[in-house]
Design a protein around this motif. Structure first.
Motif, PDB file in Angstrom:
ATOM      1  N   PRO A 278       0.811  -1.207   0.016  1.00 56.32           N
ATOM      2  CA  PRO A 278      -0.033   0.084   0.061  1.00 56.32           C
ATOM      3  C   PRO A 278       0.826   1.176  -0.171  1.00 56.32           C
ATOM      4  O   PRO A 278       0.640   2.283  -0.656  1.00 56.32           O
ATOM      5  N   GLU A 279       2.011   1.253   0.906  1.00 53.54           N
ATOM      6  CA  GLU A 279       2.875   2.285   0.693  1.00 53.54           C
ATOM      7  C   GLU A 279       3.558   2.480  -0.456  1.00 53.54           C
ATOM      8  O   GLU A 279       3.856   3.831  -0.810  1.00 53.54           O
ATOM      9  N   PHE A 280       3.919   1.396  -1.264  1.00 54.00           N
ATOM     10  CA  PHE A 280       4.324   1.677  -2.550  1.00 54.00           C
ATOM     11  C   PHE A 280       3.735   2.416  -3.542  1.00 54.00           C
ATOM     12  O   PHE A 280       3.995   3.333  -4.205  1.00 54.00           O
ATOM     13  N   TRP A 281       2.489   1.965  -3.781  1.00 52.56           N
ATOM     14  CA  TRP A 281       1.636   2.686  -4.835  1.00 52.56           C
ATOM     15  C   TRP A 281       1.227   3.905  -4.441  1.00 52.56           C
ATOM     16  O   TRP A 281       1.238   4.934  -5.022  1.00 52.56           O
ATOM     17  N   ARG A 282       0.756   4.212  -3.093  1.00 47.20           N
ATOM     18  CA  ARG A 282       0.556   5.380  -2.675  1.00 47.20           C
ATOM     19  C   ARG A 282       1.639   6.284  -2.690  1.00 47.20           C
ATOM     20  O   ARG A 282       1.670   7.785  -2.933  1.00 47.20           O
ATOM     21  N   GLY A 283       3.017   5.809  -2.415  1.00 46.61           N
ATOM     22  CA  GLY A 283       3.990   6.691  -2.675  1.00 46.61           C
ATOM     23  C   GLY A 283       4.376   7.192  -4.244  1.00 46.61           C
ATOM     24  O   GLY A 283       4.646   8.234  -4.301  1.00 46.61           O
ATOM     25  N   CYS A 284       3.717   6.430  -5.134  1.00 50.48           N
ATOM     26  CA  CYS A 284       3.934   6.925  -6.572  1.00 50.48           C
ATOM     27  C   CYS A 284       2.753   7.749  -6.460  1.00 50.48           C
ATOM     28  O   CYS A 284       3.199   8.905  -7.509  1.00 50.48           O
ATOM     29  N   VAL A 285       1.650   7.730  -6.099  1.00 49.33           N
ATOM     30  CA  VAL A 285       0.492   8.740  -6.068  1.00 49.33           C
ATOM     31  C   VAL A 285       1.126  10.255  -5.598  1.00 49.33           C
ATOM     32  O   VAL A 285       1.329  11.226  -6.197  1.00 49.33           O
ATOM     33  N   GLY A 286       1.689  10.066  -4.432  1.00 48.41           N
ATOM     34  CA  GLY A 286       2.326  11.337  -3.737  1.00 48.41           C
ATOM     35  C   GLY A 286       3.502  11.815  -4.744  1.00 48.41           C
ATOM     36  O   GLY A 286       3.564  13.035  -4.598  1.00 48.41           O
ATOM     37  N   TRP A 287       4.418  11.078  -5.416  1.00 50.24           N
ATOM     38  CA  TRP A 287       5.340  11.472  -6.172  1.00 50.24           C
ATOM     39  C   TRP A 287       4.677  12.327  -7.224  1.00 50.24           C
ATOM     40  O   TRP A 287       5.088  13.302  -7.838  1.00 50.24           O
ATOM     41  N   LEU A 288       3.686  11.759  -8.012  1.00 51.05           N
ATOM     42  CA  LEU A 288       3.153  12.303  -9.021  1.00 51.05           C
ATOM     43  C   LEU A 288       2.362  13.607  -8.696  1.00 51.05           C
ATOM     44  O   LEU A 288       2.358  14.724  -9.587  1.00 51.05           O
ATOM     45  N   VAL A 289       1.768  13.730  -7.529  1.00 59.39           N
ATOM     46  CA  VAL A 289       1.174  15.001  -7.162  1.00 59.39           C
ATOM     47  C   VAL A 289       2.396  15.994  -6.998  1.00 59.39           C
ATOM     48  O   VAL A 289       2.204  16.976  -7.256  1.00 59.39           O
ATOM     49  N   SER A 290       3.447  15.643  -6.240  1.00 61.63           N
ATOM     50  CA  SER A 290       4.607  16.618  -5.894  1.00 61.63           C
ATOM     51  C   SER A 290       5.223  17.017  -7.124  1.00 61.63           C
ATOM     52  O   SER A 290       5.434  18.231  -7.073  1.00 61.63           O
ATOM     53  N   ILE A 291       5.353  16.405  -8.216  1.00 59.09           N
ATOM     54  CA  ILE A 291       5.921  17.080  -9.372  1.00 59.09           C
ATOM     55  C   ILE A 291       4.952  17.597 -10.198  1.00 59.09           C
ATOM     56  O   ILE A 291       5.178  18.238 -11.384  1.00 59.09           O
ATOM     57  N   GLY A 292       3.566  17.603  -9.988  1.00 58.41           N
ATOM     58  CA  GLY A 292       2.589  18.414 -10.618  1.00 58.41           C
ATOM     59  C   GLY A 292       1.737  17.553 -11.822  1.00 58.41           C
ATOM     60  O   GLY A 292       1.015  18.102 -12.437  1.00 58.41           O
TER      61      GLY A 292
ATOM     62  N   THR B 122      16.112   8.951 -10.173  1.00 58.85           N
ATOM     63  CA  THR B 122      16.985   9.517 -11.103  1.00 58.85           C
ATOM     64  C   THR B 122      17.691  11.090 -10.449  1.00 58.85           C
ATOM     65  O   THR B 122      16.905  11.837  -9.951  1.00 58.85           O
ATOM     66  N   PRO B 123      19.061  11.111 -10.440  1.00 57.00           N
ATOM     67  CA  PRO B 123      19.743  12.247  -9.633  1.00 57.00           C
ATOM     68  C   PRO B 123      19.016  13.721 -10.027  1.00 57.00           C
ATOM     69  O   PRO B 123      18.561  14.346  -8.817  1.00 57.00           O
ATOM     70  N   GLU B 124      18.756  13.840 -11.291  1.00 57.94           N
ATOM     71  CA  GLU B 124      18.342  15.283 -11.638  1.00 57.94           C
ATOM     72  C   GLU B 124      16.975  15.492 -11.059  1.00 57.94           C
ATOM     73  O   GLU B 124      16.616  16.762 -10.797  1.00 57.94           O
ATOM     74  N   ILE B 125      16.109  14.183 -11.039  1.00 57.77           N
ATOM     75  CA  ILE B 125      14.677  14.485 -10.509  1.00 57.77           C
ATOM     76  C   ILE B 125      14.718  14.408  -8.922  1.00 57.77           C
ATOM     77  O   ILE B 125      13.992  15.296  -8.413  1.00 57.77           O
ATOM     78  N   ALA B 126      15.423  13.641  -8.306  1.00 61.22           N
ATOM     79  CA  ALA B 126      15.584  13.355  -7.057  1.00 61.22           C
ATOM     80  C   ALA B 126      16.063  14.687  -6.232  1.00 61.22           C
ATOM     81  O   ALA B 126      15.198  14.699  -5.129  1.00 61.22           O
ATOM     82  N   LYS B 127      16.762  15.405  -6.715  1.00 59.06           N
ATOM     83  CA  LYS B 127      17.168  16.779  -6.055  1.00 59.06           C
ATOM     84  C   LYS B 127      16.071  17.579  -5.779  1.00 59.06           C
ATOM     85  O   LYS B 127      16.031  18.494  -4.892  1.00 59.06           O
ATOM     86  N   HIS B 128      15.048  17.405  -6.723  1.00 55.09           N
ATOM     87  CA  HIS B 128      13.884  18.503  -6.641  1.00 55.09           C
ATOM     88  C   HIS B 128      12.511  17.920  -5.926  1.00 55.09           C
ATOM     89  O   HIS B 128      11.893  18.578  -5.221  1.00 55.09           O
ATOM     90  N   VAL B 129      12.262  16.550  -6.122  1.00 59.21           N
ATOM     91  CA  VAL B 129      11.255  15.968  -5.781  1.00 59.21           C
ATOM     92  C   VAL B 129      11.601  14.626  -4.948  1.00 59.21           C
ATOM     93  O   VAL B 129      12.402  13.909  -5.461  1.00 59.21           O
ATOM     94  N   ARG B 130      11.010  14.546  -3.733  1.00 57.86           N
ATOM     95  CA  ARG B 130      11.542  13.263  -2.874  1.00 57.86           C
ATOM     96  C   ARG B 130      11.001  12.018  -3.693  1.00 57.86           C
ATOM     97  O   ARG B 130       9.990  11.791  -4.270  1.00 57.86           O
ATOM     98  N   PRO B 131      11.886  11.014  -4.004  1.00 57.35           N
ATOM     99  CA  PRO B 131      11.461   9.968  -4.810  1.00 57.35           C
ATOM    100  C   PRO B 131      10.921   9.017  -3.872  1.00 57.35           C
ATOM    101  O   PRO B 131      10.711   9.109  -2.767  1.00 57.35           O
ATOM    102  N   PHE B 132      10.282   8.011  -4.577  1.00 57.41           N
ATOM    103  CA  PHE B 132       9.647   6.719  -3.937  1.00 57.41           C
ATOM    104  C   PHE B 132      10.398   5.641  -4.309  1.00 57.41           C
ATOM    105  O   PHE B 132      10.360   5.193  -5.335  1.00 57.41           O
ATOM    106  N   GLU B 133      10.577   4.812  -3.108  1.00 58.81           N
ATOM    107  CA  GLU B 133      11.566   3.559  -3.434  1.00 58.81           C
ATOM    108  C   GLU B 133      10.924   2.262  -2.968  1.00 58.81           C
ATOM    109  O   GLU B 133      10.365   2.443  -1.845  1.00 58.81           O
TER     110      GLU B 133
END
Length: 931
Positions: free
Chosen positions: A4-18, A121-132
């Protein structure tokens, strides 16, 4: 992370980048993993995500933003995402998902893992927290708990198609970008002047029109003029279309509006709109070519000098902060505002005002024009889709463009059974006039069967159990689909003239209803219900110019198959006006409709005589008793219509003598019938046979090729060579071998490899490799010793028959067999050791898929024709259709590319060129030379 945390982490990441809004349904506490999978399923959100990360990395023209009604378009979007991840983000194959993993939700876990890798990806991770994903062993990752979470998503995807979703499917899509551009450039600013409501409406019309005229002037002065010498006139016209023609129209229109500012209370605005209304029809051309213009802008911008010049123009522009690609959308947006502006002005105009009646007429005209433009826009998008389908079809003969079969009504995966054969899985495309059955291999769709709908009937085979109203239930990810009911929803296509029928099966009752509705729409377009039981000659028709309905006087909508036309009376009308059109056709009266201002793209006059032609001698009416050299073996009443704009037809009955005056194309001929000898018109070549004193024997085939409505035939070969190669000496003759040995010999050979063999006691058989299968077609003889494989086409020898099919596709006689006889199985150049296999020569790729550099390199290759090689000295694109008037001329279709092989006749207005293995002269004024 846990699941549950994994797919919700994906949702959170998509929201964070807009890519998703914070109130998206996947963010709700009761959301399920299926909600996320369904949101990503059409590929639109993922394409937008990549463009947010790196703006412009995915070309907007490659994104199908409204793909949810088409499985094919969804898969295309997903393939664009995968290609981008692989090409630009350098992801390895084992890090990527497949199109089926997402669309069919076969492996959504892999989709999440790919996105997790992207987020890290480093260029993305430094702006938006990744989900792993929590690092676990492969054994643990494939355990029962993961199966419970992901395993049933494929079943849910089957039950819930994207077309069934609620209105929030696209709530992740940002505000309309084009609308924002229009508002910034054209919209008015608040004014302190005190006016009544009608005055404010009038002022908005005048001020926005002035802003729009300034915008057109800016495009011409700050973009077109600086780019003219750099890109050349043909490329400039492709990018800016007819902008230079729009400017004077709106300058005059704006001038007439400004004059009314002196007397606002009594201003006759409706009169001005009515005066200029027909001039706006020119926007049909602009809107229909807008997508092509944006694509060509992208192509020319790949050249550094052009790209830098465009960027300089954008930086120096006085009024615009937007990119040129975005500025090209403003004219279409402006035209679609007129009916809103007029409606608002009419709303605040008193009934007693002198402008009231004119405004009502102007509103009606503006609404009709907006509807026309919207249909043009939809057709432009539809043609893009058809082009994508055509480019994805492997081994399909591009000589017959898919658009000639009409619009795509539906597509998807079906199980198809022909007669008593075993059902096969097929990716099916339903057009207005035909059903294409394909097999998906990789990213290509290989044509397996083609069924024309004109001679088919639909049998719905209703389900026995009563249907219940469909209600979307809450998703239960642990519910399993009943395997017994999967693929049990079926219907039939029954041929009205032949034997076995097609049984088509889909996964759900909901899918079946969508397919049935689409089939009904196709059948109704071919034979409208309002004309059922009536004797008529109306058929779907493509009009090359903006045309008004002769019943309601409104514009026929769209860019192809806009309406219906009677081949006898010439009456043309909307589909909804057919009842009135039938009355009009029978009355013999033709309503006069207001003329439509012609677009600037009217074909120029055909030049004078070609080199060596002398003066043109017009055809005289020949002696009917000497020239009726064909006989109709099939009735023709105008359906299907010829694929030529405003083409006349002839009609005839079975057995009627026909004179062929011009073999225009492999599929369509011109001629006259004995019943109406003064009239010359088009008819399908497949409907007539060479006139013979004796009837040919009944034909039968050993090939596994679908019987169906006969496809048009090729012209008859008239003269036999004086010295014929002996049958035994031909590289394609194999002697007396059995079927199994022929299949073994042709196994793994390229499509089009063939041999002719003896089949005891006296039969000859043509064996042919086609898409990894081997087809067998019997070569038969008439009583007067003519050879044939199709009754409508006879030859004096087997060698003559082979030569004909080496140049002409077998699809003209056997539906779905889209190939010529390409390679004799003993050809020493192709197969040096007879059993060896050499890769087949590459066929010409569509020119629009090639870079300029590669296209130029092709110039040195030359083209082969009748054993001769002609050097290619340039390439041109046809601006207008041109119908060849003799075998020495080359027919053109607007948009097609032509190889230029000689300019010797340039002084006479003619060049010589090659297209689709045909060589002939064509008018220089009908083409744009590319290089």
């Amino acid at each position: 992370m846990s699941h549950p945390e994994f797919w919700r982490g994906c949702v959170g990441w998509l929201v964070s980048i807009g890519a998703l809004p914070r109130n998206h349904k996947t963010c709700h506490g009761d959301a399920e993993i299926f909600d996320l999978a369904q949101t990503l399923r059409d590929g639109v959100v993922l394409c937008n995500t990549l463009n947010i990360i790196y703006p412009g990395i995915v070309d907007e023209s490659r994104i199908n933003h409204r793909a949810h009604m088409s499985e094919f378009l969804c898969m295309q979007n997903i393939r664009v995402v995968i290609y981008t991840l692989q090409t630009y983000f350098r992801m390895a194959a084992n890090e990527l998902f497949t199109a089926e993993d997402l669309y069919q939700m076969k492996n959504f876990a892999q989709v999440l893992r790919t996105l997790s890798i992207l987020s890290c990806t480093p260029e993305i991770a430094k702006h938006v927290r990744p989900f792993e994903e929590h690092r676990r062993s492969s054994q643990h990752r494939n355990s029962v708990d993961e199966e419970d979470v992901y395993g049933n998503l494929a079943d849910l995807a089957t039950e819930r198609s994207l077309a069934d979703e609620e209105g929030d499917l696209y709530d992740s899509v940002s505000e309309d970008k084009e609308e924002g551009i229009y508002g910034s450039l054209i919209a008015t600013k608040p004014t302190p002047a005190k006016l009544d409501k009608r005055g404010y409406c009038f002022q908005e019309i005048v001020e926005t029109e002035g802003n729009y005229v300034s915008h057109l002037q800016m495009i011409i002065e700050e973009y077109m003029n600086p780019l003219r010498n750099l890109v050349g006139e043909p490329a400039l016209r492709k990018i800016f279309i007819n902008t230079e023609a729009l400017y004077p129209i709106h300058k005059n229109f704006n001038g007439d509006l400004v004059k009314l500012k002196q007397s606002v209370p009594t201003a006759r605005v409706g009169e001005v709109f009515l005066r200029h209304q027909d001039e706006f029809v020119i926007y049909g051309e602009y809107c229909s070519r807008l997508i092509e213009a944006q694509d060509h802008l992208r192509v020319v911008s790949e050249k550094p000098m052009v790209r830098e010049k465009i960027e300089t123009c954008q930086e120096q522009s006085r009024r615009s902060k937007f990119k040129l690609r975005d500025l090209l959308t403003v004219p279409m947006q402006r035209l679609l505002k007129y009916h809103l502006l007029v409606r608002e002005l009419l709303k605040h105009t008193p009934d007693t005002h002198a402008d009231k009646q004119d405004l009502e007429k102007a509103l009606e005209g503006a609404q009709a024009l907006a509807q026309y433009i919207n249909e043009v826009k939809r057709d432009s998008e539809e043609l893009v889709k058809i082009t994508q389908v055509e480019q994805s079809l492997g081994d399909y003969d591009k000589g017959i463009p898919l658009r000639t079969y009409g619009r795509v009504r539906f597509d998807g995966e079906l199980k198809v059974r022909y007669g008593d054969e075993k059902a096969s899985s097929r990716n099916v495309f339903l057009f207005d006039q035909a059903l294409f059955m394909t097999k998906l291999k990789g990213d290509s769709y290989y044509l397996k069967d083609l069924v024309r709908l004109e001679d088919m009937q639909l049998d719905e085979m209703p389900t026995q159990r009563p249907s219940k109203p469909k209600v979307l239930q809450p998703v239960n990810i642990f519910k399993r689909t009943d395997v017994k009911t999967l693929w049990s929803h079926c219907w039939k296509l029954v041929s009205v003239k032949f034997g076995p029928s097609y049984t088509l099966n889909c996964k759900t009752d909901s899918d079946k209803q969508k397919w049935i509705d689409a089939f009904k729409e196709s059948f109704d377009n071919i034979s409208p219900r309002v004309l059922k039981g009536e004797s008529h000659n109306f058929a779907m028709h493509t009009f090359s110019e903006p045309t008004r309905c002769q019943c309601c006087s409104r514009l026929l909508r769209g860019t192809f198959y806009q309406g219906y036309r009677c081949s006898v009376s010439g009456v043309h009308c909307h589909k909804e006006c057919l009842a009135e059109g039938l009355k009009l056709s029978r009355s013999g009266r033709v309503n006069e409709v207001p003329p439509v201002s012609r677009r600037e793209s009217v074909a120029p006059p055909i030049p004078g005589p070609r080199p060596g032609q002398g003066s043109i001698i017009h055809n005289k009416v020949p002696d009917p008793s000497k020239n009726l050299n064909y006989k109709a073996h099939r009735e023709y009443n105008g359906n299907p219509p010829p694929p030529f704009p405003n083409a006349n037809i002839i009609t005839f009955q079975i057995g009627q003598p026909i004179e062929v005056t011009n073999q225009v194309s492999p599929d369509w001929w011109q001629g006259r019938s004995l019943a109406d000898y003064e009239k010359i018109g088009f008819f399908p070549a497949s409907h007539v046979s060479p006139h013979s004193k004796r009837e040919p024997r009944k034909s039968y085939m050993d090939a596994v090729i679908r019987p169906g409505p006969a496809s048009p035939c090729r012209p008859t070969v008239q003269n036999e060579p004086a010295h014929e190669t002996r049958l035994e000496d031909a590289h394609w003759y194999a002697g007396e071998i059995v079927r199994g040995e022929a299949e073994k010999t042709l196994k793994d050979r390229p499509t089009g490899t063939f041999l002719v063999r003896n089949k005891p006691p006296l039969n000859l058989v043509l064996s042919l490799t086609y898409q990894s299968d081997v087809k067998h077609i019997k070569i038969l003889q008439t009583d007067d010793s003519l050879f044939y494989v199709a009754e409508c086409k006879h030859f004096r020898s087997v060698q003559e028959l082979i030569r004909f099919y080496e140049k002409n596709s077998l699809s003209g006689f056997f539906l779905g067999l889209e190939t010529t006889l390409k390679y004799a199985y003993r050809n020493p150049e192709m197969f040096p050791d007879r059993n060896g296999i050499r890769t087949a020569p590459s066929t010409r790729r569509p020119i629009d898929t090639l870079t300029d550099e590669f296209s130029r390199a092709q110039l040195n290759d030359g083209v082969s024709f009748d054993g001769k090689v002609f050097p290619v000295i340039g390439k041109a694109i046809a601006k207008y259709d041109f119908d060849a008037r003799s075998e020495q001329e080359l027919s053109l279709v607007a948009g097609q590319f032509v190889n230029i092989i000689s300019k010797a006749g340039g002084d006479h207005g003619w060049w010589k060129g090659e297209y689709d293995r045909k060589i002939g002269y064509f008018p220089i004024s009908f083409v744009d030379e590319q290089y």
